[in-house]
Write a protein that holds these residues in place. Structure first.
Motif, PDB file in Angstrom:
ATOM      1  N   GLN A 126      29.456  47.497  27.585  1.00 22.50           N
ATOM      2  CA  GLN A 126      29.267  47.443  29.035  1.00 22.50           C
ATOM      3  C   GLN A 126      27.942  48.092  29.427  1.00 22.50           C
ATOM      4  OE1 GLN A 126      32.558  48.935  31.301  1.00 22.50           O
ATOM      5  NE2 GLN A 126      33.849  47.175  30.843  1.00 22.50           N
ATOM      6  N   ARG A 127      27.602  49.182  28.733  1.00 21.19           N
ATOM      7  CA  ARG A 127      26.338  49.839  29.053  1.00 21.19           C
ATOM      8  C   ARG A 127      25.165  48.932  28.712  1.00 21.19           C
ATOM      9  NH1 ARG A 127      22.320  52.551  26.825  1.00 21.19           N
ATOM     10  NH2 ARG A 127      23.144  52.213  24.724  1.00 21.19           N
ATOM     11  N   LEU A 128      25.248  48.283  27.523  1.00 23.43           N
ATOM     12  CA  LEU A 128      24.146  47.424  27.099  1.00 23.43           C
ATOM     13  C   LEU A 128      24.014  46.192  27.992  1.00 23.43           C
ATOM     14  CD1 LEU A 128      24.559  47.636  23.226  1.00 23.43           C
ATOM     15  CD2 LEU A 128      22.822  48.749  24.620  1.00 23.43           C
ATOM     16  N   THR A 129      25.161  45.622  28.388  1.00 29.42           N
ATOM     17  CA  THR A 129      25.130  44.409  29.215  1.00 29.42           C
ATOM     18  C   THR A 129      25.146  44.722  30.702  1.00 29.42           C
ATOM     19  OG1 THR A 129      27.561  44.217  29.144  1.00 29.42           O
ATOM     20  CG2 THR A 129      26.297  43.091  27.418  1.00 29.42           C
ATOM     21  N   GLN A 130      25.206  46.035  31.023  1.00 27.77           N
ATOM     22  CA  GLN A 130      25.221  46.473  32.425  1.00 27.77           C
ATOM     23  C   GLN A 130      26.369  45.813  33.182  1.00 27.77           C
ATOM     24  OE1 GLN A 130      21.089  45.470  33.423  1.00 27.77           O
ATOM     25  NE2 GLN A 130      20.590  47.642  33.358  1.00 27.77           N
ATOM     26  N   THR A 131      27.557  45.865  32.546  1.00 30.94           N
ATOM     27  CA  THR A 131      28.762  45.269  33.110  1.00 30.94           C
ATOM     28  C   THR A 131      29.816  46.343  33.293  1.00 30.94           C
ATOM     29  OG1 THR A 131      28.321  43.169  32.004  1.00 30.94           O
ATOM     30  CG2 THR A 131      30.559  43.531  32.791  1.00 30.94           C
ATOM     31  N   GLY A 132      30.301  46.526  34.498  1.00 28.78           N
ATOM     32  CA  GLY A 132      31.367  47.480  34.782  1.00 28.78           C
ATOM     33  C   GLY A 132      32.663  46.765  35.076  1.00 28.78           C
ATOM     34  N   SER A 133      33.789  47.402  34.747  1.00 24.88           N
ATOM     35  CA  SER A 133      35.108  46.839  35.036  1.00 24.88           C
ATOM     36  C   SER A 133      35.846  47.765  35.994  1.00 24.88           C
ATOM     37  CB  SER A 133      35.909  46.653  33.747  1.00 24.88           C
ATOM     38  OG  SER A 133      35.982  47.864  33.018  1.00 24.88           O
ATOM     39  N   CYS A 134      36.746  47.190  36.802  1.00 19.45           N
ATOM     40  CA  CYS A 134      37.424  47.978  37.828  1.00 19.45           C
ATOM     41  C   CYS A 134      38.780  47.368  38.126  1.00 19.45           C
ATOM     42  CB  CYS A 134      36.580  48.031  39.102  1.00 19.45           C
ATOM     43  SG  CYS A 134      36.235  46.410  39.810  1.00 19.45           S
ATOM     44  N   ALA A 135      39.613  48.156  38.812  1.00 23.89           N
ATOM     45  CA  ALA A 135      40.916  47.683  39.272  1.00 23.89           C
ATOM     46  C   ALA A 135      41.190  48.325  40.624  1.00 23.89           C
ATOM     47  CB  ALA A 135      42.006  48.037  38.269  1.00 23.89           C
ATOM     48  N   LEU A 136      41.717  47.520  41.575  1.00 24.37           N
ATOM     49  CA  LEU A 136      42.007  47.973  42.936  1.00 24.37           C
ATOM     50  C   LEU A 136      43.476  47.757  43.230  1.00 24.37           C
ATOM     51  CD1 LEU A 136      38.963  46.338  44.773  1.00 24.37           C
ATOM     52  CD2 LEU A 136      39.067  48.597  43.734  1.00 24.37           C
TER      53      LEU A 136
ATOM     54  N   ARG B 258      44.073  48.661  48.593  1.00 26.04           N
ATOM     55  CA  ARG B 258      42.721  48.302  48.180  1.00 26.04           C
ATOM     56  C   ARG B 258      41.937  49.508  47.631  1.00 26.04           C
ATOM     57  NH1 ARG B 258      39.992  43.666  52.061  1.00 26.04           N
ATOM     58  NH2 ARG B 258      41.870  42.406  52.400  1.00 26.04           N
ATOM     59  N   GLU B 259      42.607  50.624  47.449  1.00 26.36           N
ATOM     60  CA  GLU B 259      41.926  51.780  46.901  1.00 26.36           C
ATOM     61  C   GLU B 259      41.658  51.574  45.407  1.00 26.36           C
ATOM     62  OE1 GLU B 259      40.475  54.158  48.303  1.00 26.36           O
ATOM     63  OE2 GLU B 259      41.201  53.721  50.333  1.00 26.36           O
ATOM     64  N   ILE B 260      40.623  52.220  44.916  1.00 23.10           N
ATOM     65  CA  ILE B 260      40.224  52.083  43.513  1.00 23.10           C
ATOM     66  C   ILE B 260      41.205  52.863  42.646  1.00 23.10           C
ATOM     67  CG2 ILE B 260      38.410  52.544  41.833  1.00 23.10           C
ATOM     68  CD1 ILE B 260      36.417  52.413  44.224  1.00 23.10           C
ATOM     69  N   VAL B 261      41.777  52.190  41.641  1.00 19.51           N
ATOM     70  CA  VAL B 261      42.680  52.860  40.703  1.00 19.51           C
ATOM     71  C   VAL B 261      42.047  52.994  39.325  1.00 19.51           C
ATOM     72  CG1 VAL B 261      44.750  52.129  41.939  1.00 19.51           C
ATOM     73  CG2 VAL B 261      43.820  50.661  40.131  1.00 19.51           C
ATOM     74  N   TYR B 262      40.958  52.266  39.088  1.00 22.03           N
ATOM     75  CA  TYR B 262      40.266  52.406  37.794  1.00 22.03           C
ATOM     76  C   TYR B 262      38.817  51.955  37.954  1.00 22.03           C
ATOM     77  CZ  TYR B 262      38.481  51.181  33.193  1.00 22.03           C
ATOM     78  OH  TYR B 262      37.688  51.072  32.083  1.00 22.03           O
ATOM     79  N   TRP B 263      37.921  52.745  37.382  1.00 21.35           N
ATOM     80  CA  TRP B 263      36.509  52.392  37.263  1.00 21.35           C
ATOM     81  C   TRP B 263      36.056  52.746  35.853  1.00 21.35           C
ATOM     82  CZ3 TRP B 263      32.286  53.710  41.439  1.00 21.35           C
ATOM     83  CH2 TRP B 263      32.301  52.723  42.430  1.00 21.35           C
ATOM     84  N   SER B 264      35.350  51.827  35.200  1.00 21.30           N
ATOM     85  CA  SER B 264      34.755  52.163  33.905  1.00 21.30           C
ATOM     86  C   SER B 264      33.515  53.028  34.137  1.00 21.30           C
ATOM     87  CB  SER B 264      34.374  50.889  33.147  1.00 21.30           C
ATOM     88  OG  SER B 264      33.295  50.221  33.793  1.00 21.30           O
ATOM     89  N   GLU B 265      33.047  53.659  33.052  1.00 28.88           N
ATOM     90  CA  GLU B 265      31.867  54.514  33.169  1.00 28.88           C
ATOM     91  C   GLU B 265      30.670  53.736  33.725  1.00 28.88           C
ATOM     92  OE1 GLU B 265      30.889  56.488  29.579  1.00 28.88           O
ATOM     93  OE2 GLU B 265      32.853  57.429  29.338  1.00 28.88           O
ATOM     94  N   GLU B 266      30.558  52.456  33.329  1.00 31.71           N
ATOM     95  CA  GLU B 266      29.417  51.670  33.781  1.00 31.71           C
ATOM     96  C   GLU B 266      29.467  51.415  35.279  1.00 31.71           C
ATOM     97  OE1 GLU B 266      25.748  49.781  33.174  1.00 31.71           O
ATOM     98  OE2 GLU B 266      26.934  51.225  32.032  1.00 31.71           O
TER      99      GLU B 266
END
Length: 821
Positions: free
Chosen positions: A332-342, A347-355
């Motif tokens: 994810q860091r190399l491809t500049q791609t972040g993942s998330c879950a709401l 609609r509050e954020i329940v997960y964010w990756s480091e990216e």
């Protein structure tokens, strides 16, 4: 496993306790119909099932002695027409191995009649497992368990059911195969036997369970280890008793394990911990230690029971998972791609990756940001677009795809491509929205650069009159044509890709067959092609086209496409035609120049021709006199005749040279000896030089390489230069020198030097310009024509003043050796 019910791993220690409770419950069960009820009550926490089936066969017979099928009779009704030896219960009974049907529709072992019976009952049947009911002295039958359609039974579940089957078999053998009258008469004796047997059976069960089991006194000192435990550790029962078992614990884990064991002994609560145990061969493997206390009616601990489960593979899997998570974070860091879950509701954020933290400029140490905080990072001009896209997932429960900008705290603007996907429950409720955010800033810059490059390319094609194209090899349909190609051919890009027939109709009828033949040959040979032809665009003058095509082959060598360019060469063609016209005009001028020059040489040529003719007449008269004698002198007459023929040939050669200079025709290149041409011109101009008291000297190098030239044009160059030199000396007398040698770059260098008046002092650089002359009667074309002839042969000409008197005109010609190189 999508669509299947996931069965949580059970605790081996708790299952062991359940077996003990089941054994106790079955020991007081007096009616066969109560067996499945007891099983359901005791095992519902440990197995996912719909119901149990018990089938007991008569000894040494396929006839069913009795059966208990629970509340649901439909599945058993489906067995009605199935032969006994094809039934799953019979298979488990005869093979003494579990018989597991995971998928009724695909399992080839399911009899066709049973499938038909299930279909007739309209059943949606899940997995089915039968295990043998066997005691040490008799095979009784089979115990079956069915699950819901999406249930999946693991090997651990089947092994546990097999263990349950052993307990049920003992219960059946003890409780139901004895006559009730005997049970009533010998109840006290039976209770004692059951107690002894239960202890024996419990010990047998403990020895046969697929786990390492043990027990300990209330103070924690071990008093029993099953055979599997002792075999693994390579210890005897005596060595493992008390606290001897700790010798098998990894030294790094021992203190933590003992401290934890002492803690739960004080609390009396069940516990579990992970530690490494040494195998008999010295290899350490990870185990899960579980312990449960057995309490009396007053809640006092009377015994500790526990198991050790090998979790080496699980630990390896966890380590692999951690590595995978690290790899994913790095990817994810190399491809500049972040993942998330709401959250689907708030609609509050329940997960964010480091990216994701990096992309939006938040500090992971501060925890997850609020939804509104993340939205504030979005560029004000893109927030409405972002909210609208989010509403698609949260309100319409469909995927969303949106590009937007974010503004980080340091003012950096990033382009983000977001994708959202709704996660729904079984009843269609929105649980979460998961998605990815990709930093596409560099891609957007690249796209912008690509658009600029495409614009530059289109501009360059327009300026160069070059259009690019690509067409499919199968139907020859165009898959790409540039705007410039459309402009050249007269097509409107808005009308789409022109077909092959439309493109072919633009080709000039006289060139169409040749054009199509070239294309057909290139397709057949999978080769490049290069063709020139004319086109007739509508409402526009015809154009000359130069088209170059290249085949594009697939991985297996098949022809996929042709790509190439079409160049509008109309202007170059017209320039060529104009060049040819000018070249012809120059040839005409050169011819006129030769004719004019020859006119000036009339007296010299007449004198030169007169000499061999006069000699021929004299020899003819001498020959006649010699023959008229009384005694004809034939040898002398013959000699005179030969001389006469020689003089006639000499006159003919002079005439041929003159005629060649008068000849008007196209340029004809041939291999020429330069020294030979120089000698011919010296002979031709010798009389002219003599008339003006000019001495001609030659310095011709031997062994010069030949040149590729037009003989007449080369003669004209020498004629013009030599006559100019004679004219420059005519009033003062002097010397004209012609020299040949090999110059730089293996080119031939020819020099004509005179001792006349020299070059004009003011306009020396203009002497080769057309119509420039220093002669009162000159046309100013001689040297201009001379330069054109030399340059057309790949050489160059120049003039230099001599240190004393006169001038030197030099020119070069490429030799055949230089041309070949």
């Amino acid at each position: 496993m999508a669509g299947d019910t996931y069965i949580l791993p059970r605790s081996d220690g708790r299952r062991y306790e359940a077996v003990l409770r089941l054994s106790e419950a079955l020991s007081v069960c007096t009616e066969p119909e109560d067996l499945t009820k007891v099983l359901s009550e005791q095992l519902h926490e440990f197995l996912d099932f719909l119901q149990f089936y018990i089938i007991v066969y008569k000894e040494k017979s396929s006839e069913v002695e009795w059966a208990v099928v629970g509340r649901e009779k439909s599945l058993m009704a489906a067995y009605a027409d199935v032969p006994v030896n094809q039934r799953p219960s019979w298979q488990a009974y005869t093979t003494q191995e579990p018989f597991h049907i995971h998928d009724w529709s695909t399992d080839a072992r399911v009899p066709a009649r049973l499938k038909e019976g299930i279909a007739a009952q309209g059943l949606d049947v899940g997995p089915l497992v039968f295990v043998p009911l066997t005691t040490p002295h008799r095979r009784l039958g089979a115990l079956g368990m069915s699950g819901s359609p999406r249930t999946v039974y693991s090997n651990d579940d089947i092994s546990f059911l097999r263990l349950v089957g052993r307990v049920v078999a003992f219960a059946i053998d003890d409780n139901f195969n004895l006559r009730r009258a005997e049970v009533a008469q010998r109840e006290l004796q039976r209770q004692n036997e059951l107690l002894q047997r239960s202890e024996r059976e419990l010990r047998e069960v403990i020895e046969t369970i697929p786990s390492m089991a043990w027990s300990a006194a209330p103070d924690g000192s071990a008093d029993f280890f099953n055979g599997r435990w002792l075999a693994y550790a390579g210890l005897t029962a005596d060595l493992a008793q008390g606290w001897g078992w700790t010798a098998a614990v990894h030294p790094d884990d021992l203190k933590v394990l003992v401290d934890y064991w002492q803690t739960i002994m004080v609390s009396g609560q069940p516990g579990e911990i992970e530690a490494r145990l040494r195998r008999f061969d010295g290899v350490y493997r990870w185990f899960l230690f579980r312990a449960t206390a057995s309490l009396d009616d007053n809640g006092r601990i009377i015994k500790w029971y526990g198991t050790n489960t090998d979790i080496e593979e699980r630990k390896s899997a966890e380590q692999a998972l951690r590595r995978s998570e690290a790899y994913l974070a790095e990817a994810q860091r190399l491809t500049q791609t972040g993942s998330c879950a709401l959250d689907g509701t708030s609609r509050e954020i329940v997960y964010w990756s480091e990216e994701m933290f990096r992309l939006f400029g938040f500090d992971p140490q501060q925890g997850l940001p609020m939804w509104d905080q993340s939205v504030q990072r979005i560029h004000p001009e893109d927030r409405d677009k972002f909210r609208t896209a989010g509403d698609r997932s949260f309100l319409k429960k469909v995927d969303c795809d949106v590009e937007f900008r974010i503004v980080k705290p340091d003012g950096t603007v990033k382009h983000i491509h977001g994708i959202g996907h709704p996660v729904l429950s079984r009843n269609g409720e929105l649980l979460q929205v998961v998605g990815t955010m990709v930093d596409v800033t560099e891609r957007r810059r690249a796209e912008e650069s690509l658009r600029r490059n495409e614009s530059y390319l289109a501009q360059a094609q327009r300026l160069a009159h070059i259009g690019s194209w690509a067409w499919d090899a199968t139907g020859r349909n165009a898959v790409h044509v540039s705007e410039e190609w459309c402009r050249i051919y007269g097509f409107d890009p808005k009308d789409g890709m022109p077909s092959w027939e439309q493109r072919l109709q633009r080709v000039h009828p006289e060139d169409r067959a040749r054009f199509q033949l070239t294309i057909d040959r290139a397709v057949a040979d999978k080769s490049d092609y290069d063709v020139e032809f004319r086109i007739l665009p509508p409402q526009a003058p015809g154009r000359y086209i130069h088209s170059v095509g290249h085949p594009v082959l697939g991985s297996s060598g098949e022809l996929m496409q042709f790509v190439g360019v079409s160049m509008d060469i109309t202007e170059s063609k017209q320039a060529e035609q104009e060049h040819e016209r000018l070249r012809q005009e120059l040839a005409n001028l050169a011819h006129l120049n030769r004719v004019s020059t020859m006119g000036e040489l009339t007296a010299s040529l007449a004198h030169e021709i007169k000499q061999p003719i006069g000699a021929a007449v004299t020899n003819a008269e001498a020959c006649a006199r010699l023959l008229d004698r009384d005694q004809p002198d034939v040898p002398e007459a013959r000699e005179a005749a030969l001389e006469m023929a020689k003089d006639a040939r000499r006159a003919a050669e002079i005439i041929d040279r003159v005629r060649s200079l008068y000849h008007k025709g196209s340029s004809q290149l041939e291999t020429i000896e330069v020294n030979e041409v120089i000698s011919e011109m010296v002979v031709m101009l010798q009389n002219e030089a003599n008339r003006h008291s000019v001495t001609i000297r030659t310095d011709l190098a031997e062994g010069l390489p030949k040149v590729m030239a037009d003989r007449v044009q080369l003669q004209q160059v020498l004629l013009n230069l030599m006559l100019n030199g004679i004219e420059a000396i005519r009033d003062t007398s002097g010397e004209l020198s012609i020299k040949s040698e090999v110059g730089d770059d293996s080119q031939l260098l020819i020099s004509v030097t005179d001792t006349g008046m020299g070059l004009p002092t003011e306009n020396a650089e203009q002497i080769f310009n057309p119509f420039f002359t220093t002669k009162s009667q000159g046309t100013g074309l001689g040297l201009a024509i001379t330069r054109s002839i030399v340059e057309s042969h790949g050489g160059r000409i120049w003039a230099t003043g001599n240190p004393g008197r006169g001038a030197t005109f030099s020119f070069t010609l490429p030799s055949r050796v230089a041309v070949a190189a």
